[in-house]
Design a protein around this motif. Structure first.
Motif, short mmCIF file in Angstrom:
data_model
loop_
_atom_site.label_atom_id
_atom_site.label_comp_id
_atom_site.label_asym_id
_atom_site.label_seq_id
_atom_site.Cartn_x
_atom_site.Cartn_y
_atom_site.Cartn_z
N ILE A 19 -9.77 17.72 6.63
CA ILE A 19 -8.74 18.22 5.71
C ILE A 19 -7.52 17.29 5.76
CG2 ILE A 19 -7.05 20.07 5.34
CD1 ILE A 19 -9.28 22.03 6.14
N GLN A 20 -7.14 16.86 6.95
CA GLN A 20 -6.02 15.94 7.09
C GLN A 20 -6.32 14.61 6.41
OE1 GLN A 20 -5.33 15.70 11.30
NE2 GLN A 20 -4.35 17.72 11.41
N GLN A 21 -7.55 14.13 6.55
CA GLN A 21 -7.95 12.89 5.87
C GLN A 21 -7.83 13.04 4.36
OE1 GLN A 21 -11.92 12.09 7.31
NE2 GLN A 21 -11.19 10.64 8.84
N ALA A 22 -8.31 14.17 3.85
CA ALA A 22 -8.25 14.41 2.41
C ALA A 22 -6.80 14.49 1.93
CB ALA A 22 -8.99 15.70 2.06
N GLU A 23 -5.93 15.08 2.76
CA GLU A 23 -4.53 15.19 2.38
C GLU A 23 -3.87 13.81 2.36
OE1 GLU A 23 -0.90 16.95 1.26
OE2 GLU A 23 -3.01 17.51 1.08
N ARG A 24 -4.22 12.98 3.33
CA ARG A 24 -3.67 11.61 3.33
C ARG A 24 -4.16 10.85 2.10
NH1 ARG A 24 -4.55 11.94 8.98
NH2 ARG A 24 -6.61 10.97 8.77
N ALA A 25 -5.43 11.02 1.76
CA ALA A 25 -5.97 10.35 0.58
C ALA A 25 -5.31 10.86 -0.70
CB ALA A 25 -7.48 10.54 0.51
N ARG A 26 -4.95 12.14 -0.69
CA ARG A 26 -4.30 12.73 -1.88
C ARG A 26 -2.87 12.23 -2.04
NH1 ARG A 26 -0.93 16.60 -3.52
NH2 ARG A 26 -0.36 17.12 -1.38
N THR A 27 -2.13 12.18 -0.93
CA THR A 27 -0.72 11.83 -1.01
C THR A 27 -0.45 10.33 -0.90
OG1 THR A 27 -0.49 12.20 1.38
CG2 THR A 27 -0.01 14.06 -0.09
N ARG A 28 -1.43 9.61 -0.30
CA ARG A 28 -1.24 8.16 -0.14
C ARG A 28 -2.54 7.45 -0.51
NH1 ARG A 28 1.02 10.17 4.54
NH2 ARG A 28 -0.74 9.47 5.84
N PRO A 29 -2.88 7.43 -1.81
CA PRO A 29 -4.12 6.77 -2.22
C PRO A 29 -4.09 5.28 -1.85
CG PRO A 29 -2.74 7.29 -4.12
CD PRO A 29 -2.14 7.99 -2.95
N GLU A 30 -5.27 4.72 -1.61
CA GLU A 30 -5.36 3.36 -1.07
C GLU A 30 -4.74 2.32 -2.00
OE1 GLU A 30 -9.21 1.53 -1.03
OE2 GLU A 30 -10.06 3.12 -2.25
N HIS A 31 -4.64 2.62 -3.29
CA HIS A 31 -4.10 1.64 -4.24
C HIS A 31 -2.59 1.75 -4.39
CE1 HIS A 31 -8.22 0.82 -5.25
NE2 HIS A 31 -8.43 2.05 -5.67
N ALA A 32 -1.97 2.73 -3.74
CA ALA A 32 -0.54 2.98 -3.97
C ALA A 32 0.32 1.77 -3.59
CB ALA A 32 -0.10 4.21 -3.18
N ALA A 33 0.01 1.13 -2.47
CA ALA A 33 0.82 0.00 -2.02
C ALA A 33 0.77 -1.15 -3.04
CB ALA A 33 0.34 -0.48 -0.65
N ARG A 34 -0.42 -1.44 -3.53
CA ARG A 34 -0.55 -2.52 -4.51
C ARG A 34 0.13 -2.16 -5.82
NH1 ARG A 34 -0.35 -7.73 -5.64
NH2 ARG A 34 -1.67 -8.31 -7.41
N ILE A 35 0.05 -0.90 -6.23
CA ILE A 35 0.72 -0.46 -7.45
C ILE A 35 2.24 -0.65 -7.32
CG2 ILE A 35 1.27 1.56 -8.87
CD1 ILE A 35 -1.59 2.55 -8.29
N THR A 36 2.78 -0.29 -6.16
CA THR A 36 4.21 -0.49 -5.92
C THR A 36 4.56 -1.97 -5.92
OG1 THR A 36 4.31 1.54 -4.59
CG2 THR A 36 6.09 -0.05 -4.29
N GLU A 37 3.68 -2.77 -5.30
CA GLU A 37 3.91 -4.22 -5.28
C GLU A 37 3.90 -4.79 -6.70
OE1 GLU A 37 1.93 -8.26 -3.29
OE2 GLU A 37 0.89 -6.34 -3.21
N LEU A 38 2.96 -4.33 -7.51
CA LEU A 38 2.87 -4.81 -8.89
C LEU A 38 4.11 -4.44 -9.70
CD1 LEU A 38 -0.87 -4.08 -9.72
CD2 LEU A 38 0.21 -6.31 -9.51
N ALA A 39 4.68 -3.27 -9.41
CA ALA A 39 5.90 -2.86 -10.12
C ALA A 39 7.03 -3.85 -9.83
CB ALA A 39 6.30 -1.44 -9.71
N GLY A 40 7.13 -4.27 -8.57
CA GLY A 40 8.15 -5.26 -8.21
C GLY A 40 7.88 -6.60 -8.86
N ILE A 41 6.60 -7.01 -8.85
CA ILE A 41 6.22 -8.28 -9.48
C ILE A 41 6.54 -8.24 -10.98
CG2 ILE A 41 4.23 -9.70 -10.12
CD1 ILE A 41 2.99 -8.96 -7.42
#
Length: 243
Positions: A21-43
């Protein structure tokens, strides 16, 4: 506190469900692509600033070319008027003055033509730079859109998984006494609720129990809750415990 060995073993299943359940919650709130999406916004912001600067250079070059074209038009009109006047001039001095002015306008038009060619080259280069920068922005936008789509799908999947696991946990938790569940949850709130004791190791924290601690666990009655001295988890004893 006492609980049957069977109920204690159920705690391991609940602990595993809690982990998932904790793993699923982490995946829900911090999807693996979030960091790259944020990086792309800056780019993209940097790319847009560069596009603004390049567009400014292009507009300046176009404005200069338009001014030169206007100057050429005026010079040509004046040259044509002087040529008409020269054709009908009867005064030699006037004719000579008109010829000099026509020659001067010819040199002026030649210089303007050279300047036009230079500025037209700058316009072409600036247009190419703007188009190339826009292509970079389009690529960034496309990657961002694709990753955002995948992130939304991952969040939806993690949400559904979390809801399913939560239902499963409720069903499993309903099979043990409420007091035992409350004790487990009290300990879990501090870190680890329950862990299997496997060959002298607490699998809740991976600590190897000392001989003294193992002796104490060995002497405890089967229905007595044993605790890990390191993480405080309920030590669930099975045939794998090596006692």
């Amino acid at each position: 506190m006492n609980a049957s060995p069977e109920h204690q073993r159920v705690l391991l299943e609940i602990a595993e469900l809690d982990r998932r359940i904790q793993q699923a919650e982490r995946a829900r709130t911090r999807p693996e692509h979030a960091a790259r999406i944020t990086e792309l916004a800056g780019i993209r912001q940097e790319q847009l600033r560069e596009l603004t600067a390049l567009t400014g250079l292009l507009e300046d070059a176009r404005a200069e070319l338009k001014r030169l074209e206007s100057d050429v038009t005026l010079a040509e009109q004046r040259r044509d008027r002087d040529a008409e006047r020269l054709a009908s001039a009867s005064d030699p001095k006037q004719a000579q003055a008109l010829e000099h002015e026509i020659e001067s306008l010819g040199r002026r038009l030649s210089a303007l033509a050279d300047a036009e060619l230079e500025v037209m080259g700058r316009v072409e280069d600036a247009e190419a730079a703007v188009n190339a920068q826009q292509a970079l922005i389009d690529a960034t936008n496309a990657e961002g859109s694709e990753l955002t789509r995948k992130a939304k799908e991952a969040v939806a999947a993690a949400t559904a998984e979390g809801e399913r696991l939560t239902r499963d946990r409720a069903a499993v938790a309903g099979t043990i006494p409420p007091a035992l569940l409350a004790e487990y949850e009290r300990r879990a709130a501090r870190g680890v609720g329950a862990g299997l004791l496997r060959r002298g190791v607490c699998e809740g924290c991976r600590m190897v129990l000392s001989g003294t601690d193992l002796t104490a666990v060995r002497r405890a009655a089967p229905d007595e809750l044993a605790s890990c001295p390191e993480c405080g988890a309920i030590l669930v004893r099975t045939e794998e415990s090596g006692l």
